[in-house]
Scaffold this active site. Structure first.
Site, short mmCIF file in Angstrom:
data_model
loop_
_atom_site.label_atom_id
_atom_site.label_comp_id
_atom_site.label_asym_id
_atom_site.label_seq_id
_atom_site.Cartn_x
_atom_site.Cartn_y
_atom_site.Cartn_z
N GLY A 164 7.33 -6.60 4.61
CA GLY A 164 8.19 -5.43 4.49
C GLY A 164 7.67 -4.24 5.27
N SER A 165 8.39 -3.13 5.15
CA SER A 165 8.06 -1.95 5.96
C SER A 165 6.80 -1.24 5.46
CB SER A 165 9.25 -0.99 5.95
OG SER A 165 9.58 -0.61 4.64
N LYS A 206 10.84 -7.67 -6.57
CA LYS A 206 10.52 -7.87 -5.16
C LYS A 206 11.56 -8.81 -4.55
CE LYS A 206 6.46 -8.66 -3.80
NZ LYS A 206 6.89 -7.84 -2.66
N GLY A 207 11.57 -8.87 -3.23
CA GLY A 207 12.46 -9.80 -2.55
C GLY A 207 13.54 -9.13 -1.72
N GLY A 255 13.18 -8.17 1.06
CA GLY A 255 13.02 -8.78 2.39
C GLY A 255 13.14 -10.29 2.33
N GLU A 263 5.89 -14.60 -1.77
CA GLU A 263 5.12 -13.44 -2.26
C GLU A 263 4.58 -13.70 -3.67
OE1 GLU A 263 7.31 -9.88 0.23
OE2 GLU A 263 8.17 -10.49 -1.67
N LYS A 283 10.45 3.96 -5.17
CA LYS A 283 10.51 2.64 -5.79
C LYS A 283 10.28 2.68 -7.29
CE LYS A 283 11.16 0.89 -1.76
NZ LYS A 283 10.12 0.23 -1.01
C1 5RP Z 1 10.01 -8.49 0.66
C2 5RP Z 1 9.59 -7.57 -0.42
C3 5RP Z 1 9.14 -6.22 -0.01
O1 5RP Z 1 7.80 -6.06 -0.40
C4 5RP Z 1 10.01 -5.21 -0.69
O2 5RP Z 1 11.36 -5.46 -0.34
C5 5RP Z 1 9.64 -3.78 -0.27
O3 5RP Z 1 9.93 -3.61 1.08
P1 5RP Z 1 9.61 -2.26 1.86
O4 5RP Z 1 8.13 -2.10 1.89
O5 5RP Z 1 10.23 -2.48 3.20
O6 5RP Z 1 10.29 -1.14 1.09
O7 5RP Z 1 9.61 -7.87 -1.59
O8 5RP Z 1 10.55 -9.67 0.15
#
Ligand code: 5RP
Length: 214
Positions: A29-30, A93-94, A96, A102, A120
Site C-alpha cells: 500500500g501507499s 485490511k485489504g 489493496g 498480509e 484510518k
Molecule cells: C492492502 C492493505 C493496505 O495496507 C491498506 O489498504 C492501507 O493502504 P494505504 O497504506 O495505501 O492507505 O491492506 O491490501
C-alpha cells in the site's frame, strides 16, 4: 498536515524497529511505499518477505533481499498499513486486495506493527470488508454471503476473486467467525486485536505509538 506526511512519519518510525539480521515482513500500500526506502536507507543486512508483487518489485529495486514466502515459517517483525483501526484494535485490511497474504505474513511474525495516517482511526468498523474468494463455486459463495460486491479488480496473484462484504461490521467477532465459516471464502480483511503488537499513527508530523497490553 497532509495524509502523506502522516504516512511517512509513521513509516519512518517503523523502519527504526528493524534490526540487523532480522527477517522482516513487508505489507502493501501507499503507507508501505514510504516504509521501503526508509528501511533500505538503513543499509541493514535483512531478509524480507513481501505480501504482494508490487512490494516485492519495489523492495528488490531498492536492493533488499526478498525470500520466497513458501519457504519461510517465522519472521521477527512484520510491518503493514491498514484501512480501519478501531479503538478495541480490530483492524480492517485489504483495500489493496492483499489481505490474504498480509494476514499470513502477520501470523508469521513475532511482532506485527501497523502503520497508518490518522484518517484510518474509526469509532467502529464499517463496510466494506475486503474478501478473497475462490473461483470454484463463486456463484454459490456470493449467494451465501448475500450482501457482497465484486470489486472488479484483477484476481489476486493466487488466482482468487476480490470482493467486499457490504453488510453490518459493528460486531467484528461474530462477523469474522461467520465470514471464516462460509465455504469459498479464502480470507477476509478483519484482523483480530491479538494479531497486532503495536500501532503507529501519524498525527501531523508526530507519531502516536500504541502498544497492546498483554
Ligand atoms: C492492502 C492493505 C493496505 O495496507 C491498506 O489498504 C492501507 O493502504 P494505504 O497504506 O495505501 O492507505 O491492506 O491490501
Amino acid at each position: 498536515m497532509d495524509q502523506d506526511t502522516e504516512k511517512r512519519v509513521a513509516a519512518e518510525a517503523a523502519a527504526l524497529l528493524v534490526e540487523d539480521g532480522m527477517h522482516v515482513g513487508l505489507g502493501t500500500g501507499s503507507t508501505v511505499a514510504f516504509l521501503l526506502p526508509a528501511i533500505a536507507a538503513r543499509g541493514l543486512n535483512i531478509t524480507c518477505v513481501a505480501t504482494s508483487v508490487r512490494t516485492e518489485d519495489a523492495a528488490r529495486e531498492l536492493g533488499m533481499k526478498v525470500a520466497n514466502a513458501a519457504e519461510v515459517n517465522h519472521l521477527d517483525l512484520a510491518i503493514d498499513g491498514a484501512d480501519q483501526i478501531a479503538p478495541d484494535w480490530w483492524i480492517v485490511k485489504g483495500g489493496g486486495a492483499a489481505h490474504t497474504r498480509e494476514k499470513i505474513v502477520a501470523s508469521m511474525a513475532d511482532r506485527f506493527v501497523v502503520i497508518a495516517d490518522s484518517s484510518k482511526t474509526v469509532d467502529g468498523l464499517h463496510a466494506p470488508i475486503p474478501l478473497e474468494l475462490l473461483q470454484y463455486g463463486l456463484a454459490n459463495t456470493l449467494r451465501l454471503l448475500d450482501d457482497v460486491t465484486l470489486r472488479g479488480v484483477p484476481d489476486s496473484p493466487d488466482g482468487n476473486v476480490i470482493a467486499d462484504y457490504q453488510g453490518d461490521a459493528s460486531d467484528p467477532v461474530n462477523l469474522a467467525a461467520w465470514l471464516g465459516s462460509v465455504p469459498g471464502v479464502v480470507e477476509h480483511g478483519l484482523f483480530p486485536p491479538s494479531m497486532t503488537s503495536e500501532i503507529l499513527i501519524g498525527r501531523g508530523d508526530a507519531v502516536e505509538r500504541l502498544t497492546r497490553a498483554i
